[in-house]
Scaffold this active site. Structure first.
Site, mmCIF file in Angstrom:
data_model
loop_
_atom_site.group_PDB
_atom_site.id
_atom_site.type_symbol
_atom_site.label_atom_id
_atom_site.label_comp_id
_atom_site.label_asym_id
_atom_site.label_seq_id
_atom_site.Cartn_x
_atom_site.Cartn_y
_atom_site.Cartn_z
ATOM 1 N N LEU A 1 8.351 -2.702 6.645
ATOM 2 C CA LEU A 1 8.876 -1.656 5.960
ATOM 3 C C LEU A 1 8.980 -0.486 6.807
ATOM 4 O O LEU A 1 9.959 0.526 6.520
ATOM 5 C CB LEU A 1 8.289 -1.593 4.595
ATOM 6 C CG LEU A 1 8.183 -2.383 3.349
ATOM 7 C CD1 LEU A 1 7.380 -2.399 2.285
ATOM 8 C CD2 LEU A 1 9.532 -3.002 3.251
ATOM 9 N N ARG A 2 7.913 -0.369 7.587
ATOM 10 C CA ARG A 2 7.845 1.069 8.212
ATOM 11 C C ARG A 2 7.852 0.954 9.658
ATOM 12 O O ARG A 2 7.386 -0.074 10.354
ATOM 13 C CB ARG A 2 6.907 1.934 7.589
ATOM 14 C CG ARG A 2 6.959 2.372 6.150
ATOM 15 C CD ARG A 2 5.834 3.159 5.779
ATOM 16 N NE ARG A 2 4.916 2.779 5.359
ATOM 17 C CZ ARG A 2 3.470 3.469 5.486
ATOM 18 N NH1 ARG A 2 3.532 4.729 5.060
ATOM 19 N NH2 ARG A 2 2.267 2.710 5.345
ATOM 20 N N MET B 1 -6.846 4.312 13.820
ATOM 21 C CA MET B 1 -8.174 3.595 13.645
ATOM 22 C C MET B 1 -8.351 2.826 15.226
ATOM 23 O O MET B 1 -7.438 2.158 15.770
ATOM 24 C CB MET B 1 -8.190 2.587 12.660
ATOM 25 C CG MET B 1 -8.123 3.088 11.326
ATOM 26 S SD MET B 1 -8.282 2.019 9.984
ATOM 27 C CE MET B 1 -6.624 1.208 10.068
ATOM 28 N N HIS C 1 -9.817 -8.914 -6.472
ATOM 29 C CA HIS C 1 -10.107 -9.758 -7.882
ATOM 30 C C HIS C 1 -10.600 -8.727 -8.819
ATOM 31 O O HIS C 1 -10.389 -8.768 -10.095
ATOM 32 C CB HIS C 1 -11.271 -10.716 -7.557
ATOM 33 C CG HIS C 1 -11.341 -11.742 -8.993
ATOM 34 N ND1 HIS C 1 -12.019 -12.707 -8.999
ATOM 35 C CD2 HIS C 1 -10.440 -11.673 -9.995
ATOM 36 C CE1 HIS C 1 -12.176 -13.230 -9.941
ATOM 37 N NE2 HIS C 1 -11.255 -12.503 -10.871
ATOM 38 N N ASP D 1 -2.558 -6.698 0.160
ATOM 39 C CA ASP D 1 -2.105 -6.306 1.359
ATOM 40 C C ASP D 1 -3.270 -5.477 1.860
ATOM 41 O O ASP D 1 -2.954 -4.363 2.718
ATOM 42 C CB ASP D 1 -0.983 -5.486 1.303
ATOM 43 C CG ASP D 1 0.005 -5.588 2.560
ATOM 44 O OD1 ASP D 1 -0.770 -6.326 3.563
ATOM 45 O OD2 ASP D 1 0.977 -5.009 2.870
ATOM 46 N N ASP E 1 -2.733 1.368 4.282
ATOM 47 C CA ASP E 1 -1.551 0.562 3.901
ATOM 48 C C ASP E 1 -1.651 -0.476 2.800
ATOM 49 O O ASP E 1 -1.321 -1.688 2.824
ATOM 50 C CB ASP E 1 -0.938 -0.204 5.152
ATOM 51 C CG ASP E 1 -0.125 0.882 5.899
ATOM 52 O OD1 ASP E 1 -0.020 2.091 5.539
ATOM 53 O OD2 ASP E 1 0.074 0.679 7.110
ATOM 54 N N CYS F 1 -12.984 -17.750 -5.741
ATOM 55 C CA CYS F 1 -14.160 -16.777 -5.986
ATOM 56 C C CYS F 1 -15.118 -17.149 -4.807
ATOM 57 O O CYS F 1 -15.344 -18.303 -4.705
ATOM 58 C CB CYS F 1 -14.509 -16.783 -7.297
ATOM 59 S SG CYS F 1 -13.568 -16.134 -8.606
ATOM 60 N N CYS G 1 -17.759 -12.017 -5.439
ATOM 61 C CA CYS G 1 -17.269 -12.313 -6.868
ATOM 62 C C CYS G 1 -18.493 -12.782 -7.957
ATOM 63 O O CYS G 1 -18.595 -12.066 -8.901
ATOM 64 C CB CYS G 1 -16.160 -13.261 -6.803
ATOM 65 S SG CYS G 1 -14.731 -12.733 -5.953
#
Length: 1570
Positions: free
Chosen positions: A1358-1359, A1458, A1488, A1502, A1512, A1548, A1552
């Site tokens: 997208l970028r 980073m 989750h 993402d 992002d 899980c 979790c």
């Protein structure tokens, strides 16, 4: 009980304070209807029972009625008081007391509330701060001077600070000053805000009647469009003044001024001085000038302190004040002395706090004595030293004496030093009455420890209010020091003088009340002048004493006045005062040891009296401090002159009961002092005396004792070598080497007290002197006595070992004579000791352990001797007594071994072990008795009563501890066949348990204790032996040289010479001149010690760091000033540049005019001329600095190239507007294609900015904006076209003309890169606990970025992304020298979304992308707070800002670069990786958790980044429609599909499970119905 106290406080506040409410609606305009009080119709509480709307009077009917507080408001009990809990800071707890009061409240009630209920300390100064109510810029130097000066003046004097208490204007600066320089405690801040109730934002949150139980949460945030204000969280108390109005300021000024006048009438301390008030002015409007005039013209006048350079009224007052110096006819000249101007820019200006305090003293027009008393109450000796205690100052009689007395009572060390340095004579000041008043002062420690000591001395209870006399103090000193010490206050001549003085005072001041008895203590007046004291002591003749007392009146008794003040400070536990007084006067070393002894004894008494441990530890610390002082001074003196240092140890101190410094150090158990090298060298000289032997000393001494002629062959020291060794008066009868008394004086030894000298021939004197010195040496005495003692033990052992005959044998007679002569010697020691009273002599003598042992041994021997003269069993008993008595005499040998350096260490360890094992032995005895009694009772049930039972109970259990188990009796079956006792089967079990506890536990604990004591004492045993060495040497120093039984000859000699009652003490007798030189040497040593200590402090690392920090701070201030001057020069150059541009425009117009006139007959020349003028007119309407651009899309042609050659620092300071585009969002952009902007010539007077806020999860997300880069928040409601100023138009034309004519006027940029503007999101917490408001920064900040690379590896679907380097940044928006990543949307994405956002598509996408990452940040923040402790990782998302590029007008996002391995953990379709570590499990569990936490509405996917730093993300929202204007979280939102895929594909993990998510049933996602 606590509730009763709170209820009483509530009832008092409710009954005392009121609130005001409007009870009549008087409109001042009709639409919308509002009352004159500022409230609407529905906000009046009386409408519930009042008239209807139709019955309201028309405006014409109420035009003549004026609203007033007295007529149209009603008073009722206040409903708002308690404690505010400010919610604006997470790193500190800000609490403040508050109360809502009516505008007509009495000042007395307010002061009572502040002192009694709020428990504020009584003020010693009142700083009332006035100035601008709105926010205003304050120059850096003025701000620093104001902040530091105000808080320093307040904290150092215990002042109160009065402000408006709001979070704007000068009150905000006061709060920031409290935060920067103040303390955290509310009781220490004392910053009181007097604020109108009606202007406080959210004042409804403060309504409630709470005293101390409930905290009222308050969020000090307000709307930018609101006219209300917030309370400043850094104030400690608030008086919320209510006059019934809403939104109206200045109603509190009357009550504030009334309270100030009332506080001004209060007293600082029990004197006649009132509380000073000073008005501090910073900036301000026109009302400040009239307020200043009111302050300076009031009675009494209030001084005004003005900070010049703060702006507006303050600068006007400063200007007028300077004009009064030239124009004396000026009206303000009358009040010139009450107004002080502080110029922080002046280099010779003093510190702001000193200037404020000095202005306070100067403005009150008080006398020097009153000013000194006020400064004394403030404890500001620096102010008094600079401005009060100046040369040539006139002082009233007795004022300085009263100031000194107050300084001592209030423990003001700095003022005592100041008065002494300025000539205050202690001989004139110190009197009996003043000294007694110091001892009976109520200030200082509140536990009355001195009264407890007096009770212990008197052995009875003293009544409350008992006045301690100096005689009581003397008894306390003797009680604490103990031994033979006698205080000056308890001597006979002092008592006689004190009684005569007391009788004379009672005659002058007879008792007026019948309750006062004639024997009561007199009341002395202390504020009167006193005559010079006489040194002569009190005559013993009563008549002569009465005459002298009538002449002297209340003169001082004590010659050594600093010593008396020093002892007073020690007994009152005023350590800092004692340390200061210790530096003054003579005999510093002995005074340090006296203080050490007094503090140690006081600590012991405090512990015995069950006082708190803090007091005991404090006294011990004080004792160690003075002990260390004595050791340091001794070490310094020893380094300078060894002999003089030894003289300091042994010289007689007349002021301290004729003690020596060494005696006092031993009495105070100051072991480091006694074990010092100087003391040990002196003790060695005392031990060896005149003998000059270095090798084989023991052999030579024994040989000389056995063969007296060998004494003449020994070497002896000269008189000069022994000048520092103390001599007894008996030794002074002989003169070394000659028979002339003058010989000693010629050699430097001055004798002050020489007994009658019996002349002898010189040859006889020579050898007799050698014999005398040899036999009077302590080491010779020790050897002689030891040899005699060994012979005695041999004879005594022989006596008890052989058969005792009817008559004593020769050996027994020798033993009897030895012991009897020893008993006589002990009696001589008791009666020739230093204490005067026999009881004290016995107490001191029995205080030594070996004396008690000798007493028991002699007493037991005399009992045996009395029994042995009888026959039969008595003689046997006497022999047995002899056998037991010899044990004591053998144990006495240990004391003889203690003299040896090697054996003495072990004896010290044994003594310590014996004392420490007492409790362990007691516990072992308890276990032994518990087993022994039960064992004997079980095995022998039929025993008859007899004393043998005690032996049988203890006998066998005791030996069992050492391994004897008695196996034949374990089963209870003795060897003799007797019937088995019932219950004998329990004996083996009891014995096993006993041996387990006693042998395995108790014995091992005892061994471990002894082992610990051994290793602990091994390092200190040498010092302990050195300390005990003094006792050994002094014991043999005072013994007669003949041992028992020959000691009787010495006793006969003493009786013949009538010297039996003479105390033979070893002291150094010095003449006046030598004593004076000794004191001067000691003073030099003390001065050198403090100089060295000061140098050590200056050279320490902490001082260097502090000095470096102060220099860095000064350099920072200087750099800030240089920066301000540079900006000023830049602004001046810009103004000059603008003026030059205007001149060039005028010249161009003149040329155009001439051209038109010359070509008026030609049409072609006119067309050419018009063609030449169009570019300039065009640039006027399309300047990049114009705010009339309707859209955000700015093409490169709109920016003139001339700006690229100008430094950004000049561009960013252009007048009132910047060339940065405003971040503007028009309401028409939502779905309908937006709204077209205005033309070049159009104007718009007013526009209401609309903002679209998305509410979700308790947060408010802004999606609409309406402000420019230079618009403040309170201008949001009135945005419109801003006309270009002539300066800006001229600047544009100037730049264009320079570019056209290629004139290089401005230098080129020194910073590489491209200029951009950066906008960031700011978050503030809302009133709710789970709500927050996020808004854009009020203006963009500039930066210069340089591209680093353009690799495609940073691009995404997208970028596009590119790394840049920040080469310059405004403020802290970006870090210079750091690498950042700039991201822009792909062109295809922009084209796709142009159907939704018809204009400013990149900006709309960037805003939603930033909003998406901020939402993920908030969710991650909550996740890190609720996660369990077994999940240690705390990931976070990077901060993203909006960036605008000036060259091409593009909108982008920027974030920090980073470094590391970039990884992706899941994507926006719901697919995820298989976790292999804790970090990956945590991040997948976070996705989750977001789904469950948002009730299946949001899902963060993402997730990608480096380590715990992420960027992002994609926030998936089911109802976020794609390709519509309803999108909230960016174009990467796949909606229902992504959520459904995540629910199906997510597995899980352990994280979790820890979060409690795995147990929940994952339902398939169901899209919402449309």
């Amino acid at each position: 009980m606590l509730c009763v106290v709170f209820q009483s406080q509530r009832s008092w506040i409710d009954d005392t304070f009121c609130k005001r409410e409007c009870i009549k609606f008087i409109p001042f305009f009709l639409s919308p209807p509002r009352c004159c009080c500022g409230r609407r119709v529905g906000e009046h509480t009386w409408l519930e029972t009042g008239p209807f709307m139709s019955h309201w009077p028309v405006p014409q009917a109420v035009q003549e009625e004026r609203w007033s507080v007295e007529c149209h408001t009603q008073a009722s009990a206040t409903d708002a008081y308690g404690t505010i809990d400010f919610q604006d800071s997470a790193d500190r707890n800000c609490h403040a007391k508050y109360v809502r009061v009516a505008v007509d409240t009495k000042a007395e009630a307010l002061l009572q509330l502040m002192l009694r209920e709020w428990q504020m300390e009584r003020p010693k100064l009142l700083l009332t701060v006035h100035g601008g109510a709105e926010n205003f810029p304050l120059p850096l130097k003025v701000r620093q001077a104001f902040s530091k000066g105000l808080i320093t003046a307040a904290q150092s004097t215990g002042a109160w600070i009065f402000t408006d208490g709001i979070n704007t204007g000068v009150s905000l600066y006061v709060g920031e000053a409290v935060k920067a320089y103040g303390t955290n405690g509310r009781r220490k801040r004392n910053a009181v805000g007097v604020t109108p109730w009606g202007v406080i934002d959210n004042h409804g949150d403060l309504i409630g009647r709470d005293v101390s139980v409930v905290l009222r949460p308050y969020q000090p945030l307000r709307s930018p469009l609101s006219k209300t204000v917030c309370l400043n969280s850094l104030h400690s108390h608030f008086l919320l003044v209510d006059d019934g109005t809403l939104g109206k300021h200045a109603c509190q000024l009357g009550l504030r001024r009334k309270l100030e006048r009332h506080i001004q009438l209060q007293k600082i301390h029990p004197s006649e001085y009132g509380v000073p008030v000073v008005c501090v002015v910073v900036e301000g409007g026109p009302d400040i000038v009239s307020m200043v005039l009111d302050y300076v013209s009031s009675v009494p006048p209030v001084p005004v302190f003005v900070f010049e350079g703060s702006g507006r009224s303050a600068d006007l007052l400063a200007f007028l004040h300077k004009q009064t110096a030239m124009d004396r006819c000026n009206y303000l000249y009358i009040y010139k002395t009450q107004i002080t101007i502080f110029d922080s820019e002046s280099e010779d200006q003093q510190e702001a706090d000193c200037a404020i305090l000095m202005a306070t003293l100067k403005g009150t027009k008080s006398s020097p004595a009153e000013q000194l008393g006020t400064a004394l109450a403030w404890d500001r000796a620096d102010v008094a030293n600079k401005h009060i205690q100046v040369y040539g100052q006139y002082w009233q009689v007795g004022s300085l004496e009263q100031a000194m007395l107050d300084a001592l009572i209030m423990d003001r060390v700095g003022f005592v030093k100041l008065l002494i340095d300025n000539g205050m004579s202690m001989n004139r000041f110190l009197t009996v009455s003043r000294l007694e008043e110091l001892y009976n002062t109520q200030q200082g420690p509140t536990d009355n420890f001195l009264h407890h000591l007096v009770e212990d001395v008197k052995q009875n209870h003293i009544p409350k209010g008992y006045r301690v006399s100096l005689i009581d103090v003397g008894q306390v000193i003797e009680y604490l020091i103990g031994g033979a010490y006698r205080s000056t206050y308890t001597r006979k001549h002092f008592r006689a003088y004190y009684n005569h003085l007391h009788a004379h005072s009672c005659t002058l001041h007879p008792p007026q009340s019948p309750n006062n008895s004639p024997s009561c203590k007199p009341v002395f007046h202390t504020a009167q002048p006193y005559k010079r004291k006489e040194r002569s002591m009190v005559p013993r003749d009563p008549k002569e004493a009465q005459q002298q007392s009538s002449k002297l009146g209340d003169s001082s008794l004590v010659v050594f006045n600093f010593n008396d003040l020093f002892v007073w400070a020690v007994l009152q536990r005023r350590q800092q005062m004692a340390l200061f007084l210790w530096q003054h006067g003579e005999e510093a070393m002995v005074r340090a040891t006296v203080a050490c002894k007094l503090y140690r004894a006081m600590a012991h008494e405090a512990k015995q009296s069950n006082m708190d441990d803090t007091t005991v530890e404090q006294l011990k610390t004080y004792s160690l401090d003075f002990g260390q002082l004595a050791v340091d001074v001794l070490d310094n003196a020893f380094r300078q002159n060894e002999r003089m240092a030894m003289k300091l140890l042994t010289s007689e101190m007349e002021a301290w009961s004729h003690f020596t410094c060494l005696q006092m150090a031993v009495s105070s158990r100051l072991r480091p002092f006694v074990s010092h090298s100087c003391t040990q060298m002196l003790l060695t000289d005392l031990w060896t005396g005149r003998l000059n032997m270095r090798k084989n000393s023991w052999f030579k001494i024994i040989l000389s004792i056995l063969m007296p002629p060998a004494i003449l062959l020994l070497d002896f020291k000269s008189q000069a070598d022994m000048s520092h060794v103390p001599q007894s008066q008996e030794a002074l009868q002989f003169i070394w080497d000659t028979g002339r008394p003058e010989a000693a004086q010629e050699e430097g030894h001055t004798v002050t007290k020489v007994p009658k000298f019996i002349p002898v021939t010189t040859p006889c004197l020579f050898w007799t002197r050698r014999l005398y010195e040899f036999y009077n040496t302590p080491v010779v005495k020790f050897m002689f006595h030891t040899m005699s003692y060994l012979a005695f033990l041999m004879l005594f052992s022989y006596t008890v070992l052989v058969k005792m005959e009817d008559r004593p044998s020769t050996q027994e007679w020798l033993v009897i004579v030895y012991i009897v002569s020893t008993a006589v010697e002990k009696i001589r020691e008791v009666f020739m000791s230093e204490p005067r009273k026999p009881s004290q002599k016995l107490k001191v003598w029995f205080g030594e352990y070996w004396n008690v042992s000798d007493f028991l041994a002699i007493l037991l021997f005399l009992v045996g001797l009395a029994l042995r003269w009888h026959s039969g069993s008595y003689r046997t008993a006497g022999r047995i007594t002899y056998c037991l008595d010899i044990i004591f005499w053998y144990v006495r040998m240990l004391d003889l071994l203690a003299v040896n350096q090697h054996a003495g260490h072990y004896l010290t360890m044994i003594t310590k072990m014996t004392s420490n094992m007492f409790y362990i032995v007691v516990m072992m005895a308890i276990v032994l008795l518990s087993f022994g009694v039960s064992r004997k009772a079980i095995l022998s049930p039929d025993e008859a009563p007899s004393w043998s039972l005690l032996r049988d109970v203890v006998n066998q259990p005791y030996w069992m501890m050492f391994g004897e188990g008695y196996p034949d009796e374990i089963d209870g079956e003795p060897l003799v066949p007797f019937p088995c006792a019932p219950g004998a089967f329990l004996h083996p079990f009891l014995q096993a348990v006993y041996l387990f506890f006693q042998y395995l536990i108790m014995v091992n604990v005892l061994l471990a204790l002894l082992n610990n004591v051994y290793f602990k004492m091994k390092s200190t045993s040498k010092k302990l032996w050195m300390y005990n060495r003094y006792r050994y040497i002094m014991t043999y120093q005072e013994k007669p040289w003949l041992p028992p039984p020959l000691v009787s000859l010495s006793h006969v000699t003493l009786l013949l010479c009538c010297c039996s009652m003479t105390v033979l003490i070893q002291k150094l007798y010095l003449g006046r001149e030598e004593l004076k030189r000794l004191h001067e040497f000691e003073d030099r040593c003390v001065i050198a010690y403090f100089h060295k200590k000061k140098q050590d402090v200056l050279c320490s690392q902490i001082h260097r760091i502090r000095a470096t920090a102060e220099r860095a701070e000064e350099m920072g201030v200087v750099i800030g000033e240089v920066s301000e001057r540079v900006h000023f020069i830049q602004d001046s150059l810009q103004v000059l540049d603008s003026q030059l541009g205007q001149l060039q425009v005028l010249s161009a117009l003149a040329v155009d005019t001439l051209t038109l006139l010359s070509a008026s007959d030609s049409l072609q020349q006119k067309e050419a001329h018009l063609g030449h003028c169009r570019p300039i007119a065009h640039s006027h309407h399309h300047s990049p600095n114009s705010c009339t651009l309707p859209h955000i899309d700015i093409t490169p042609c709109h920016t003139p190239k001339a700006y690229h050659s100008t430094p950004p620092s000049l561009l960013w300071g252009l007048t009132s507007l910047s060339h940065r585009p405003p971040l503007e969002w028009h309401p028409g952009t939502w779905g309908d294609g937006g709204r077209e902007g205005w033309g070049a010539g159009e104007t718009k007077e007013e526009e209401e900015v609309q903002s679209i806020m998305v509410h979700h999860g308790g947060e408010v997300w802004p999606v609409g904006f309406g402000f420019g880069p230079h618009d403040s928040l309170h201008h949001l409601g009135g945005a419109g076209l801003i006309d270009k100023t002539p300066c800006e138009s001229s600047m544009e034309k100037n730049n264009l003309m320079r570019l056209a004519h290629t004139i290089p006027f401005t230098p080129g940029s020194i910073m590489a890169g491209e200029e951009v503007s950066v906008y960031s999101l700011e978050e503030v917490e809302a009133a709710g606990a789970e709500s927050s408001i996020i808004s854009w920064s009020p203006r963009g900040l500039s930066a210069v970025l340089q591209p680093l690379s353009s690799e495609g590896c940073l691009d995404g679907a997208l970028r596009r992304a590119m790394r840049v380097l920040c080469t310059w940044a405004e403020g802290d928006i970006l870090s210079v020298g750091c690498v950042y990543v700039v991201k822009a949307f792909q062109p295809k994405v922009i084209r796709t979304w142009q159907r939704v956002f018809h204009s400013d598509t990149p900006l709309q996408l960037c805003l939603r992308e930033i909003q998406q990452q901020r939402a993920a940040q908030k969710l991650m923040h909550v996740f890190n707070q609720v996660k369990p402790e077994n999940v240690p990782l705390s990931p976070r998302f990077l901060d993203v800002s909006l960036l605008h590029c000036h060259s091409d007008g593009k909108w982008l996002t920027i974030e920090r670069n980073m470094l590391g391995d970039f990884r992706k953990y899941n994507n926006n379709t719901g697919e995820e990786i298989t976790p292999c570590c804790g970090m990956e499990e945590t991040l997948l569990a976070f996705s989750h958790w977001t789904y469950q936490y948002s009730c299946r509405e949001l899902l963060v996917l993402d997730i990608q980044g480096v380590g715990s730093e992420l960027t992002d993300p994609s926030v998936i929202r089911a109802d976020d429609k794609s390709l519509t204007g309803d999108m909230v979280f960016g174009p990467a939102n796949l909606g229902d599909t992504a959520i459904q895929n995540f629910v199906l594909k997510h597995t899980c993990n352990s994280c979790c499970k820890n979060l409690g998510l795995s147990g929940k049933r994952k339902e398939l996602f169901r899209p919402p119905l449309s």
